[in-house]
Each structure stands twice: as C-alpha cells, then as structure tokens.
Design a protein around this motif. Structure first.
Motif, PDB file in Angstrom:
ATOM      1  N   LEU A 156      -1.606   0.915   4.572  1.00  0.00           N
ATOM      2  CA  LEU A 156      -2.869   1.637   4.474  1.00  0.00           C
ATOM      3  C   LEU A 156      -3.380   1.629   3.037  1.00  0.00           C
ATOM      4  N   ASN A 157      -4.671   1.893   2.899  1.00  0.00           N
ATOM      5  CA  ASN A 157      -5.395   1.899   1.620  1.00  0.00           C
ATOM      6  C   ASN A 157      -5.673   0.469   1.163  1.00  0.00           C
ATOM      7  N   TRP A 158      -6.695   0.357   0.343  1.00  0.00           N
ATOM      8  CA  TRP A 158      -7.109  -0.966  -0.129  1.00  0.00           C
ATOM      9  C   TRP A 158      -5.994  -1.683  -0.881  1.00  0.00           C
ATOM     10  N   ASP A 159      -5.122  -0.900  -1.524  1.00  0.00           N
ATOM     11  CA  ASP A 159      -4.052  -1.508  -2.317  1.00  0.00           C
ATOM     12  C   ASP A 159      -2.699  -1.462  -1.629  1.00  0.00           C
ATOM     13  N   GLY A 160      -2.652  -0.996  -0.368  1.00  0.00           N
ATOM     14  CA  GLY A 160      -1.397  -0.968   0.360  1.00  0.00           C
ATOM     15  C   GLY A 160      -0.411   0.062  -0.148  1.00  0.00           C
ATOM     16  N   SER A 161      -0.904   1.116  -0.762  1.00  0.00           N
ATOM     17  CA  SER A 161      -0.020   2.109  -1.384  1.00  0.00           C
ATOM     18  C   SER A 161       0.735   2.967  -0.380  1.00  0.00           C
ATOM     19  N   ALA A 162       0.316   2.962   0.878  1.00  0.00           N
ATOM     20  CA  ALA A 162       1.012   3.726   1.921  1.00  0.00           C
ATOM     21  C   ALA A 162       1.432   2.782   3.037  1.00  0.00           C
ATOM     22  N   THR A 191     -13.905 -12.189 -11.884  1.00  0.00           N
ATOM     23  CA  THR A 191     -13.130 -13.051 -12.770  1.00  0.00           C
ATOM     24  C   THR A 191     -12.119 -12.193 -13.531  1.00  0.00           C
ATOM     25  N   ASP A 192     -11.171 -12.843 -14.184  1.00  0.00           N
ATOM     26  CA  ASP A 192     -10.237 -12.118 -15.063  1.00  0.00           C
ATOM     27  C   ASP A 192     -10.973 -11.605 -16.302  1.00  0.00           C
ATOM     28  N   PRO A 193     -10.539 -10.460 -16.865  1.00  0.00           N
ATOM     29  CA  PRO A 193      -9.513  -9.541 -16.372  1.00  0.00           C
ATOM     30  C   PRO A 193     -10.103  -8.601 -15.323  1.00  0.00           C
ATOM     31  N   PHE A 194      -9.257  -8.147 -14.405  1.00  0.00           N
ATOM     32  CA  PHE A 194      -9.718  -7.292 -13.305  1.00  0.00           C
ATOM     33  C   PHE A 194      -9.810  -5.836 -13.756  1.00  0.00           C
ATOM     34  N   GLN A 195     -10.920  -5.196 -13.414  1.00  0.00           N
ATOM     35  CA  GLN A 195     -11.046  -3.761 -13.688  1.00  0.00           C
ATOM     36  C   GLN A 195     -10.169  -2.954 -12.745  1.00  0.00           C
ATOM     37  N   ASP A 196      -9.993  -3.439 -11.528  1.00  0.00           N
ATOM     38  CA  ASP A 196      -9.139  -2.794 -10.536  1.00  0.00           C
ATOM     39  C   ASP A 196      -8.082  -3.816 -10.126  1.00  0.00           C
ATOM     40  N   LEU A 197      -6.832  -3.511 -10.382  1.00  0.00           N
ATOM     41  CA  LEU A 197      -5.752  -4.472 -10.102  1.00  0.00           C
ATOM     42  C   LEU A 197      -5.402  -4.556  -8.621  1.00  0.00           C
ATOM     43  N   GLY A 198      -5.834  -3.573  -7.826  1.00  0.00           N
ATOM     44  CA  GLY A 198      -5.542  -3.622  -6.396  1.00  0.00           C
ATOM     45  C   GLY A 198      -4.056  -3.583  -6.110  1.00  0.00           C
ATOM     46  N   LEU A 199      -3.603  -4.512  -5.276  1.00  0.00           N
ATOM     47  CA  LEU A 199      -2.192  -4.574  -4.885  1.00  0.00           C
ATOM     48  C   LEU A 199      -1.282  -4.680  -6.101  1.00  0.00           C
ATOM     49  N   GLY A 200      -1.743  -5.363  -7.151  1.00  0.00           N
ATOM     50  CA  GLY A 200      -0.939  -5.546  -8.352  1.00  0.00           C
ATOM     51  C   GLY A 200      -0.533  -4.241  -9.008  1.00  0.00           C
ATOM     52  N   LYS A 201      -1.367  -3.211  -8.901  1.00  0.00           N
ATOM     53  CA  LYS A 201      -1.029  -1.914  -9.479  1.00  0.00           C
ATOM     54  C   LYS A 201       0.141  -1.279  -8.743  1.00  0.00           C
ATOM     55  N   ILE A 202       0.287  -1.604  -7.467  1.00  0.00           N
ATOM     56  CA  ILE A 202       1.363  -1.033  -6.652  1.00  0.00           C
ATOM     57  C   ILE A 202       2.657  -1.820  -6.824  1.00  0.00           C
ATOM     58  N   THR A 203       2.560  -3.134  -6.804  1.00  0.00           N
ATOM     59  CA  THR A 203       3.761  -3.965  -6.858  1.00  0.00           C
ATOM     60  C   THR A 203       4.225  -4.264  -8.278  1.00  0.00           C
ATOM     61  N   ASN A 233      -2.493  -9.166  -8.754  1.00  0.00           N
ATOM     62  CA  ASN A 233      -3.682  -8.561  -9.353  1.00  0.00           C
ATOM     63  C   ASN A 233      -4.952  -9.069  -8.677  1.00  0.00           C
ATOM     64  N   GLY A 234      -5.856  -8.142  -8.402  1.00  0.00           N
ATOM     65  CA  GLY A 234      -7.137  -8.513  -7.798  1.00  0.00           C
ATOM     66  C   GLY A 234      -7.080  -8.735  -6.302  1.00  0.00           C
ATOM     67  N   LYS A 235      -5.943  -8.434  -5.689  1.00  0.00           N
ATOM     68  CA  LYS A 235      -5.817  -8.606  -4.236  1.00  0.00           C
ATOM     69  C   LYS A 235      -6.021  -7.263  -3.540  1.00  0.00           C
ATOM     70  N   PHE A 236      -6.767  -7.296  -2.429  1.00  0.00           N
ATOM     71  CA  PHE A 236      -7.023  -6.089  -1.652  1.00  0.00           C
ATOM     72  C   PHE A 236      -6.804  -6.376  -0.176  1.00  0.00           C
ATOM     73  N   LYS A 237      -6.539  -5.307   0.549  1.00  0.00           N
ATOM     74  CA  LYS A 237      -6.252  -5.465   1.965  1.00  0.00           C
ATOM     75  C   LYS A 237      -7.486  -5.940   2.725  1.00  0.00           C
ATOM     76  N   THR A 238      -7.267  -6.847   3.667  1.00  0.00           N
ATOM     77  CA  THR A 238      -8.343  -7.330   4.521  1.00  0.00           C
ATOM     78  C   THR A 238      -8.819  -6.194   5.420  1.00  0.00           C
ATOM     79  N   PRO A 239     -10.078  -5.782   5.337  1.00  0.00           N
ATOM     80  CA  PRO A 239     -10.568  -4.723   6.219  1.00  0.00           C
ATOM     81  C   PRO A 239     -10.844  -5.273   7.616  1.00  0.00           C
ATOM     82  N   THR A 240     -10.762  -4.414   8.604  1.00  0.00           N
ATOM     83  CA  THR A 240     -11.143  -4.836   9.947  1.00  0.00           C
ATOM     84  C   THR A 240     -12.653  -5.078   9.997  1.00  0.00           C
TER      85      THR A 240
END
Length: 297
Positions: free
Chosen positions: A75-81, A200-212, A218-225
């Motif tokens: 769950l969440n855009w970055d998969g934090s849950a 482009t780099d650098p990413f303001q929001d790291l997305g999944l990279g902030k969690i892992t 970095n820059g990867k987000f969950k595919t929304p339905t």
C-alpha cells in the motif's frame, strides 16, 4: 483476496470499520476522517492535488483511490505498508494528516459506550486498542470491491462496447500504447513499482527508494489501478496531471530520461506517435472502467 488469519471478515467488523472510516473522532481536533481524503464519490480518492490535515497543511502526495485494495500486496505510493492493517496505523500519528496519538484515540473510543458495544460485538473485547481499530478499518476497506463497470459487463457478455472503445481496448493491449505491461491484469495494476519517466535526476521524491534505501529504487512508484480512473483525477503520485488527456500526452511524448527509468518506457525520446483519434479511442476505453455503482453504493 488477501485476508490475514488474525483478522477474518465479519459483517459486524465491516460495519464498525465503515463507521470508524467516516468518523473524525480519530483526528486530534475532530476535524477530519479517513473519508475526508478518500471520498466515495471520487472512488475513495481526493480531487485535490494534495490533501489537507488537521492543521490545514497539505501533504506531498495525492491520496490514492481505494479500489479492490484487498488484493494489493503493498500500500501507498512508495509501498511503505504491506497490509491494510499496517497502512491504517499511519494517518493517525502523521503530523500532516490526523496528527493524533494512538493512546488518545483509544481513550476517546473507550469512553464511548456505542463504540464499546460495537467492538464487543465485532471482536469480543472489552478494551478497545489500536490493533482492533485498524483491523476494523481494514475489514471495511477489503469490502470495497469494484467489478461492475461497463468493461466488466462487456467481458461477461452483457453489453457491447462502441467501435471507439474497442479500438481503445486494442491500443491499450498492444505495443501501440504499451499500457498492458503495467495495467494488464483484472486489477488493472501489476502491484509493482516503476519509474515512468515523470522526472529527471535528482528526484525531489525518492518514492520506493526512500523505503528500501536502494538507489536503484529512486523515483519508482506503485502502479495505480486504472479502475474508475476517469473518476480519480488528478493523476500520478503528486497529482501533477489534471486530466486523462494530459496523462496520455505524457506517454505519447515518451517521458523523461533518468538513471532509474523503467525499461518498459521503450519510446523514450521518440514517443508513442498516437494519432488524435487513437488518443480519443484510448480515453474512451478508460472511461469504460468506471463503476458508477461503486461510488453510489
């Protein structure tokens, strides 16, 4: 559907979760509820780019739609849950959302005779604790199932789609638009994370990279339905696109190169080269994924 052994579904649990989901009692100043940012008429999403918390301060990501969440593996855009129960813990104590403490929430609910009876009927407990609060909310969210769109009825042989919608369906499922790689399941999400060329780099929001903590994430987000996608604007993790037309233009232009760009973004620097009619047909197909009953039930 993913149902934890320790939280089996029940009618009582679902109804209790629905009440909690809609009750501002969970927030520090009784001003917002889960439903404040996940509005049913917008398929349990927020039409604002960012949602506002109890202090009137907005977050940094668009509130995700809640659709068939019981089948999601994160769950969440970055998969934090990793579960709906785990996700439900977060907004209560997030300073940009409900800005409360679990002890305060427990104290409030245990002083409410109606809630004490509802939790007794749902879980056979005498003291309301945070674990059972999130279990109830998760049960309600698992009950939010969308499977009666025009597309679903077409698949079941109950109606026929228009020529434009059928052409859009074909474009969706071929290399012409490449949508099917990430959205080609019955859920219309692969439950994975991608960098789809937004920045482009650098990413303001790291997305999944902030969690892992992995630079390659970095820059990867969950595919929304894409179910009910026409009802859930704005789009992307930061709500940068207001319309489906803007989303299509992003992919038609090929996206932006970065160090973690997804290999599936194969038309980088070239674009999809869709005609105006093909874009209209693709959008027509996306509208067939709208389930009107889901937002009105």
């Amino acid at each position: 559907m993913i149902i934890p052994e320790e939280n089996p579904m029940s009618m009582e649990g679902v109804e209790l979760g629905k009440k909690l989901f809609n009750d501002p009692i969970l927030s520090i100043n009784n001003s917002i509820s889960c439903a404040s940012c996940h509005i049913q008429s917008f398929s349990f999403s927020d039409p604002n780019q960012f949602s506002f918390g109890t202090d009137g301060i907005h977050g940094t990501r668009n509130a995700s739609a809640i659709i068939n969440a019981g089948w999601h593996t994160s769950l969440n855009w970055d998969g934090s849950a990793m579960s709906l129960e785990e996700q439900a813990f977060e907004p209560i104590r997030n300073t940009l959302e409900m800005n409360n403490s679990w002890q305060n929430v427990e104290n409030r609910l245990n002083q409410d005779e109606e809630y004490k009876l509802l939790f007794k009927n749902s879980f056979n407990i005498d003291y309301i604790d945070s674990n059972h609060i999130v279990k109830a909310i998760a049960q309600f969210e698992r009950s939010l199932i969308s499977n009666n769109s025009r597309f679903d009825k077409y698949i079941r042989g109950e109606l026929q789609l228009s020529p434009s919608e059928l052409n859009g369906y074909a474009i969706f499922n071929t290399e012409k638009a490449d949508c099917f790689h990430c959205h080609g399941t019955n859920l219309f999400t692969d439950n994975l994370f991608h960098n789809n060329g937004l920045d482009t780099d650098p990413f303001q929001d790291l997305g999944l990279g902030k969690i892992t903590g992995e630079i390659n994430d970095n820059g990867k987000f969950k595919t929304p339905t894409l179910r009910n996608i026409a009802l859930t604007a704005p789009y992307m993790h930061d709500g940068r696109f207001q319309t489906l037309e803007e989303v299509i233009e992003h992919y038609d232009n090929g996206g932006h190169y970065s160090s973690t760009i997804d290999p599936l973004m194969k038309k980088l620097g070239i674009g999809l080269l869709l005609t105006n009619q093909e874009k209209q047909d693709l959008i027509a197909f996306l509208h067939t994924l709208s389930d009107v009953e889901y937002i009105n039930d």
